[in-house]
Design a protein around this motif. Structure first.
Motif, short mmCIF file in Angstrom:
data_model
loop_
_atom_site.label_atom_id
_atom_site.label_comp_id
_atom_site.label_asym_id
_atom_site.label_seq_id
_atom_site.Cartn_x
_atom_site.Cartn_y
_atom_site.Cartn_z
N ARG A 29 0.85 -1.20 0.00
CA ARG A 29 0.00 0.00 0.00
C ARG A 29 0.88 1.23 0.00
O ARG A 29 1.89 1.27 0.71
N ARG A 30 0.48 2.24 -0.78
CA ARG A 30 1.36 3.39 -0.95
C ARG A 30 0.65 4.73 -0.74
O ARG A 30 -0.52 4.87 -1.09
N SER A 31 1.42 5.63 -0.18
CA SER A 31 0.98 7.02 -0.05
C SER A 31 2.07 7.88 -0.67
O SER A 31 3.26 7.66 -0.44
N TYR A 75 -1.52 1.36 -4.59
CA TYR A 75 -0.83 0.13 -4.25
C TYR A 75 0.23 -0.10 -5.30
O TYR A 75 0.15 0.46 -6.40
N HIS A 76 1.21 -0.91 -5.00
CA HIS A 76 2.29 -1.16 -5.96
C HIS A 76 1.81 -2.18 -6.97
O HIS A 76 1.56 -3.33 -6.62
N THR A 77 1.67 -1.72 -8.22
CA THR A 77 1.00 -2.53 -9.25
C THR A 77 1.93 -3.56 -9.92
O THR A 77 1.49 -4.29 -10.79
N LEU A 129 6.27 -5.50 -9.81
CA LEU A 129 7.43 -5.96 -9.06
C LEU A 129 8.61 -5.08 -9.49
O LEU A 129 8.84 -4.92 -10.69
N ASP A 130 9.33 -4.50 -8.52
CA ASP A 130 10.50 -3.69 -8.86
C ASP A 130 11.74 -4.56 -8.80
O ASP A 130 12.08 -5.09 -7.73
N LEU A 131 12.40 -4.70 -9.96
CA LEU A 131 13.60 -5.52 -10.04
C LEU A 131 14.83 -4.63 -10.01
O LEU A 131 14.84 -3.54 -10.60
N PRO A 168 16.91 4.22 -10.22
CA PRO A 168 16.74 3.33 -11.37
C PRO A 168 16.31 1.92 -10.95
O PRO A 168 16.81 1.39 -9.96
N HIS A 169 15.37 1.37 -11.67
CA HIS A 169 14.93 -0.02 -11.47
C HIS A 169 13.98 -0.37 -12.60
O HIS A 169 13.52 0.53 -13.33
N LEU A 170 13.65 -1.64 -12.75
CA LEU A 170 12.61 -2.03 -13.70
C LEU A 170 11.33 -2.30 -12.91
O LEU A 170 11.29 -3.15 -12.03
N HIS A 171 10.28 -1.54 -13.22
CA HIS A 171 8.96 -1.82 -12.66
C HIS A 171 8.27 -2.73 -13.68
O HIS A 171 8.01 -2.33 -14.80
N TRP A 172 8.01 -3.97 -13.26
CA TRP A 172 7.46 -4.98 -14.18
C TRP A 172 6.06 -5.39 -13.73
O TRP A 172 5.85 -5.71 -12.54
#
Ligand code: ZN
Length: 482
Positions: free
Chosen positions: A368-370, A379-381, A383-385, A458-462
């Protein structure tokens, strides 16, 4: 006249004086033996503790408050139960003996379960504290007395409009009166069209509330949980047109081998609770015996995914401005609406990043995110790699690129359609190597990691989408769907 008194008679009479004492001893003996009998089998319905049970599980399964369960069994410490303990289940007056539990499946009603276990509906409802037909949910526990726990696997006989029970019995080669008795019907005149009776042979088995044209309905990995991908499999007559919905959202079925399969994404923010899962079907033309089709609904319980609350995130204010986010979200959602009928992938998805980063995540799906101190409405939709600017990004499965453009929030973004309403998305890239319309193969380089859009580094949001809903991508890296 001399009255002679036989002394032996007097002695005999004296024994009568002992009679009350004797009967008292006797009754004590008998009552002791009955106490012994009771300690073998508890007085009232009981459950025998199995390996892995906790008192909390048992209370939940039998729908009794844990303190009542403790009280009924003189348990002071709820953690102290042993395998083999026989626990009396309170609140079930008139029911005796060992109780067992079975997992309920989709496609059953109180009536079909009553027929399957040959147990009156009223008793089954009372045993299971069922207050409405909605309480029969796939994945939850069904309580049945052990003596009834030999479910009948009789062939299902659907009652058709315009056919008498007598005709049905003749068509199915069964004795009509046996059909009446086996299905608790008041008489041969009393079956209603659409009702599904239990036949008397043991040829086949299946969901008790469905007509014979549907052989089996199964939902894998119950229960339904926020963020999960569910698989529904149906076996039945070829050529059935199946459709369905969960709480009004459409479910698409695909033909695969001798099965019909549907993938179902559960939204991470879906309020936990009961929701109607509807499955309906149209039979192929020229099947007058089965009628036109069927329409079945059963409540399913969606559970909380217990996702954590992330600390408040601070981002550039323009990236959370609704004037920017709303049109972008609308565009994003529209990309996953189309359901391509051909399934392009096979088996588990490959990791979209090089091996060195594949088990390195900076943020999991669902949290859950604010943003900037606002409410926890996000919410985090995905996976952050891990990975820096320039880390290679690979296609995880075959698919067709449906979007490859820069966006304000998501940065340089790519979306791939894998068929059957399954999509993957890649955000915050520094480079995109594919174009709209390209077909990609698993392992193909499609772009480079970066820090474009709404990011703190930096990251990949997948993301993985199923039926327009973002689900937990980790499931797709671990399990082969469907
Ligand atoms: Zn992310």
């Amino acid at each position: 006249m001399i009255v002679s008194v036989d002394l032996s008679q007097i002695r005999f009479l004296r024994y009568f004086l002992y009679l009350p004492v004797f009967t008292a001893v006797l009754s004590l003996l008998f009552s002791t033996s009955s106490v012994n009998a009771q300690s073998d089998l508890p007085d009232g319905p009981f459950y025998q503790v199995q390996e892995g049970d906790t008192l909390w599980d048992i209370a939940l399964r039998f729908r009794v408050p844990i303190d009542e369960l403790q009280q009924a069994n003189g348990i002071t410490d709820a953690a102290q139960i042993d395998v083999g303990n026989q626990l009396v289940i309170p609140g079930l007056e008139g029911i005796q003996g060992l109780l067992e539990t079975r997992t309920m499946t989709y496609g059953e009603t109180l009536r079909s379960l009553s027929r399957r276990y040959r147990l009156p509906e009223e008793k089954l409802a009372r045993l299971n504290h069922l207050t409405s037909p909605n309480s029969i949910n796939p994945g939850s526990m069904l309580v049945i007395p052990a003596q009834y726990d030999n479910p009948t696997s009789g062939r299902r006989v659907g009652v058709r409009a315009g056919k008498s029970l007598l005709e049905l019995a003749m068509l199915n080669d069964v004795n009509p009166w046996e059909l009446v008795l086996a299905n608790n019907l008041p008489g041969t005149w009393s079956a209603l069209p659409g009702d599904v009776l239990v036949g008397l042979d043991d040829e086949t088995d299946g969901p008790g509330a469905f007509l014979e044209a549907i052989e089996d309905v199964s939902i894998e990995d119950l229960p339904f949980v926020q963020g999960k991908t569910m698989v529904i499999r149906i076996r039945g007559m070829p050529g059935i047109e199946l459709s369905g919905s969960l709480n009004g959202s459409e479910i698409t079925f695909f033909s695969m081998g001798d099965e019909y399969v549907a993938l179902l994404g559960i939204h991470a923010m879906q309020e936990p609770g009961l929701y109607p899962l509807n499955i309906s079907g149209k039979y192929p033309p020229g099947e007058p015996y089965f009628g036109d089709g069927f329409d079945f609904s059963q409540s399913v319980l969606i559970r909380d995914g217990d996702y954590p609350f992330d600390p408040v995130l601070t981002v550039a204010p323009e990236t959370i401005d609704p004037k920017v986010t709303e049109p972008e979200d609308e565009l994003w959602e529209s990309l996953g609406v189309n359901v391509s009928p051909k399934k392009l992938w096979d088996g588990v998805f490959q990791s979209p990043v090089p091996d060195v980063f594949k088990d390195c995540w900076t943020s999991l799906y669902g949290s859950r995110r604010s943003y900037n101190g606002g409410p926890y409405d996000y919410y985090h939709t995905g996976l952050d790699l891990c990975g820096g600017v320039g880390t290679e990004i690979f296609a995880p499965a075959p698919g067709r690129v449906v979007f490859a453009e820069p966006l304000t929030v998501r940065g340089m973004a790519t979306v791939i359609d894998h068929g059957w309403g399954v999509y993957t998305a890649y955000d915050h890239q520094s480079e995109i190597y594919v174009e709209h319309g390209n077909f990609v193969e698993p392992g193909q380089l499609i772009g480079l990691g970066g820090a474009t859009g709404r990011v703190t580094g930096p990251h990949l949001h997948w993301e993985v989408w199923v039926g327009g809903i973002q689900v937990d991508p980790l499931d797709w890296l671990m399990k082969s769907f469907p």
